[in-house]
Design a protein around this motif. Sequence first.
Motif, PDB file in Angstrom:
ATOM      1  N   HIS A  59       0.829  -1.201   0.000  1.00  0.00           N
ATOM      2  CA  HIS A  59       0.000   0.000   0.000  1.00  0.00           C
ATOM      3  C   HIS A  59       0.866   1.254   0.000  1.00  0.00           C
ATOM      4  CE1 HIS A  59       1.067   0.537   4.250  1.00  0.00           C
ATOM      5  NE2 HIS A  59       0.910  -0.777   4.357  1.00  0.00           N
ATOM      6  N   TYR A  60       0.268   2.361  -0.415  1.00  0.00           N
ATOM      7  CA  TYR A  60       0.945   3.648  -0.266  1.00  0.00           C
ATOM      8  C   TYR A  60       1.078   3.976   1.211  1.00  0.00           C
ATOM      9  CZ  TYR A  60       0.394   4.457  -5.259  1.00  0.00           C
ATOM     10  OH  TYR A  60       0.458   4.365  -6.626  1.00  0.00           O
ATOM     11  N   SER A  65       6.833   5.663  -1.437  1.00  0.00           N
ATOM     12  CA  SER A  65       6.600   4.267  -1.782  1.00  0.00           C
ATOM     13  C   SER A  65       6.865   3.994  -3.256  1.00  0.00           C
ATOM     14  CB  SER A  65       5.148   3.877  -1.467  1.00  0.00           C
ATOM     15  OG  SER A  65       4.825   4.142  -0.116  1.00  0.00           O
ATOM     16  N   ILE A  67       5.318   1.325  -5.888  1.00  0.00           N
ATOM     17  CA  ILE A  67       4.185   0.416  -5.995  1.00  0.00           C
ATOM     18  C   ILE A  67       4.135  -0.198  -7.399  1.00  0.00           C
ATOM     19  CG2 ILE A  67       1.671   0.208  -5.850  1.00  0.00           C
ATOM     20  CD1 ILE A  67       2.981   0.851  -3.175  1.00  0.00           C
ATOM     21  N   SER A  71      -0.181   3.100 -10.738  1.00  0.00           N
ATOM     22  CA  SER A  71      -1.556   3.597 -10.713  1.00  0.00           C
ATOM     23  C   SER A  71      -2.223   3.484 -12.083  1.00  0.00           C
ATOM     24  CB  SER A  71      -1.584   5.054 -10.235  1.00  0.00           C
ATOM     25  OG  SER A  71      -0.723   5.865 -11.019  1.00  0.00           O
ATOM     26  N   SER A  98       4.866   3.152  -9.576  1.00  0.00           N
ATOM     27  CA  SER A  98       4.473   4.477  -9.096  1.00  0.00           C
ATOM     28  C   SER A  98       5.340   4.867  -7.911  1.00  0.00           C
ATOM     29  CB  SER A  98       3.006   4.479  -8.655  1.00  0.00           C
ATOM     30  OG  SER A  98       2.133   4.418  -9.751  1.00  0.00           O
ATOM     31  N   THR A  99       5.694   6.142  -7.847  1.00  0.00           N
ATOM     32  CA  THR A  99       6.420   6.668  -6.689  1.00  0.00           C
ATOM     33  C   THR A  99       5.598   7.808  -6.095  1.00  0.00           C
ATOM     34  OG1 THR A  99       7.699   8.061  -8.218  1.00  0.00           O
ATOM     35  CG2 THR A  99       8.717   6.024  -7.473  1.00  0.00           C
ATOM     36  N   ASN A 100       4.968   7.515  -4.973  1.00  0.00           N
ATOM     37  CA  ASN A 100       4.107   8.502  -4.334  1.00  0.00           C
ATOM     38  C   ASN A 100       4.296   8.449  -2.819  1.00  0.00           C
ATOM     39  OD1 ASN A 100       1.994   9.545  -6.557  1.00  0.00           O
ATOM     40  ND2 ASN A 100       2.430   7.376  -6.917  1.00  0.00           N
ATOM     41  N   ARG A 113      -2.484  11.619  -1.909  1.00  0.00           N
ATOM     42  CA  ARG A 113      -1.357  10.949  -2.569  1.00  0.00           C
ATOM     43  C   ARG A 113      -0.682  11.952  -3.503  1.00  0.00           C
ATOM     44  NH1 ARG A 113      -1.001   7.849  -7.458  1.00  0.00           N
ATOM     45  NH2 ARG A 113      -3.232   8.093  -7.772  1.00  0.00           N
TER      46      ARG A 113
END
Length: 255
Positions: A59-60, A65, A67, A71, A98-100, A113
């Motif tokens: 999870h974020y 993070s 992922i 997304s 994804s980098t959030n 986010r």
Amino acid sequence: MPGDTTWPTQPFPVKPPALARNSFQRSDIATVTPELQEFCEALFDSVPGGMHAGGPFTHYSTTPSVIFPSSIGGGNFNPSSFDPALGYLFVNTQDLGSTNVMVPSKDGKAFDRVPYKGSMRFWKQDERLLCNQPPWGRLTAINVNTGEIAWQSILGVSDNLPEGKRNTGRPNLGGSLATAGGLVFIGATDDSRFRAFDAKTGKEVWTEKIDAGAHAAPISYQGKNGKQYVVIAATGGSQLFDPSRGDSLIAFALP
């Protein structure tokens, strides 16, 4: 997130296996070039203890993070095609993380986010080179009668890499078209190309550089002259941030 709880179980399909990456750890960082590896390791290590990453359904977090799938997914937005004679379903996927990071909302009642270090993608943004090991894009044929993968092929090339290292696959958004002649036509990739694959073997049999990224699904029709045409829209853009731009509807036919 604070106040959230996870469901105790999560269903996994028995078949087919996952078609795109759904986990990540530091050892999965791309080693395609020393420069890319150095950049990606520094990005991952920019957080004490490393960015938040892990297995399926990671999870974020309030820690930045990584992922997978991102997304925009592994196969999301990509309409599949089907060959009823072979019983093969053709699905194009990408392995683009994804980098959030989650930050408190302005009212303090929830979390938002936001991109980490100005990017929503796990890549070297100025060069559009991904931080996970290739392949970065694939086309997969699934035998719907058995649930097994019949073949997987690399989808896309990275033109800005050295010779011998370009066959990485590329991020892709757009669908494929299967024909009764035993071909699978597809654009989708951000390398501005249109391709045909052998439906039975997965061999890439034809590729053409086109005006821009073709983030659409092809169509085919027979003209009044009896010829069969395959048509693709090529405009670039899309949620891949494809820098190519065009306004073309391109029709192909055999002589």
